[in-house]
Enzyme design. Sequence first.
Site, PDB file in Angstrom:
ATOM      1  N   GLU A 218      66.753 -15.911  -6.443  1.00 41.45           N
ATOM      2  CA  GLU A 218      65.604 -15.145  -6.916  1.00 41.45           C
ATOM      3  C   GLU A 218      64.405 -16.051  -7.239  1.00 41.45           C
ATOM      4  OE1 GLU A 218      67.159 -13.168 -10.325  1.00 41.45           O
ATOM      5  OE2 GLU A 218      68.441 -11.809  -9.174  1.00 41.45           O
TER       6      GLU A 218
ATOM      7  N   TYR B  61      51.592 -20.425 -23.327  1.00 43.92           N
ATOM      8  CA  TYR B  61      52.666 -21.403 -23.155  1.00 43.92           C
ATOM      9  C   TYR B  61      52.234 -22.843 -23.378  1.00 43.92           C
ATOM     10  CZ  TYR B  61      54.802 -17.477 -20.582  1.00 43.92           C
ATOM     11  OH  TYR B  61      55.291 -16.260 -20.205  1.00 43.92           O
TER      12      TYR B  61
ATOM     13  N   CYS C  78      36.270 -14.177 -26.861  1.00 47.95           N
ATOM     14  CA  CYS C  78      35.986 -14.435 -28.278  1.00 47.95           C
ATOM     15  C   CYS C  78      37.274 -14.779 -29.031  1.00 47.95           C
ATOM     16  CB  CYS C  78      35.298 -13.221 -28.898  1.00 47.95           C
ATOM     17  SG  CYS C  78      34.560 -13.555 -30.506  1.00 47.95           S
TER      18      CYS C  78
ATOM     19  N   TYR D 296      52.321 -15.948 -12.146  1.00 46.89           N
ATOM     20  CA  TYR D 296      52.065 -15.638 -13.564  1.00 46.89           C
ATOM     21  C   TYR D 296      50.595 -15.859 -13.925  1.00 46.89           C
ATOM     22  CZ  TYR D 296      57.093 -15.786 -13.352  1.00 46.89           C
ATOM     23  OH  TYR D 296      58.393 -15.576 -12.970  1.00 46.89           O
TER      24      TYR D 296
END
Length: 420
Positions: A276, A319, A345, A374
């Site tokens: 996958e 992350y 902001c 992502y």
Amino acid sequence: MTPVSYFPHQNNHMYVEGIAISDIAKQIQTPFYCYSSTAIETNYQDYQRAFSTQDALICYAVKANSNQAVLATLAKLGSGADVVSMGEIRRAITAGIPANKIVYSGVAKTLEEISYALSLDILQFNVESEPELALISKVATSLNKTAAIAFRINPDVCAQTHAKISTGNAENKFGVPISKARLAYKQAAALPGIKVQGVDVHIGSQLTSLAPFAEAYKRIAELVIDLRSDGHDISVVDVGGGLGITYLDEIIPSKQTYADMVTAQLSHLNCKIIIEPGRSLLGNAGILVSSVVFVKTGEERQFLMLDAGMNDLIRPSMYEAYHQIIAVDKSSNVLKTYDVVGPVCETGDTFAKAREVHQSDAGDLIAIMSSGAYGAVMSSSYNTRLLVPEVMVKGNEFAIVRKRPSYEDIIKQDITPSWL
């Protein structure tokens, strides 16, 4: 591949396949995502070759990038799909990926989602818990269907990756603990509408070492032998995804080395192998192209202020992820140190701090590398900022594969109640 391999500079100008990025930017307002079709195809074919001696099915992890052009590109190559929602199933089917090549992962599948997947006769449900198993059995029985299942096993192996993308430790929310696996399979075999066919494992994302994989697969192989001794016909092992990419200077095992390790750990089981991959197919096949709005000189540092923000690429904020930031035009030989920030902001709207970039001025183009996975798929319209368009390039051609909405498109999604 390194982040720049698919987006090289020629005569100081960045190209994607046969087109200069600056030529695309003349026709499409920044910011925009840009993908190389050839890069996606090459990454997929590398997996095909690596696993060619095994009974293997590559199921692209749709969550990495679910654009229809991406999915259609992979469908034409024979890819299956690893999905985590009914929406992703619908995207995969629409793009031409057949249901018998779809595996359905995800920790909280609903009755509606399970019913839809069963109606299509998908290849496999990767079951995350005993309550989910019970619901699948109930729905399958009511529809006079049989659900082929594999339990996702949590092997309690540390993936040695970022905590937010590590999924194989005992404290993570994913899967059935390996210590409870045999009992879970016994319960599954006793339920109506359930066909036990496989074992699934996925320990995390952006792995740069094969050691965690090898340890997890060793434990899974031992479990398969135990399950067979318990009377279960295990014919499929889903090894998940997670092979990393080079964002800066990480040394990533080749797909062939990874496949050889899978063979060493699992070939004696004579099972069908499902892989996958997500990030390793799309990550370095895409970039986010942005323009400098201002160069601001502060008390202690200079800020390169872009028209792309954290709503367009959230990975650095979420992350603390590193992405190379490169000037599209490298005509200037001067390197300067900038904090590279966006217009949102939020103080967290920062792509990099104290980063060396070729000296840039307002209007110059900047490429944020390794954004194919992502990136767009996690974007939002926070601050009522328009979702950025996506562009795919093939040779000397490019096409807009997701257009930028208008402000009217966004605002009209809201409904003002009658009392106002």
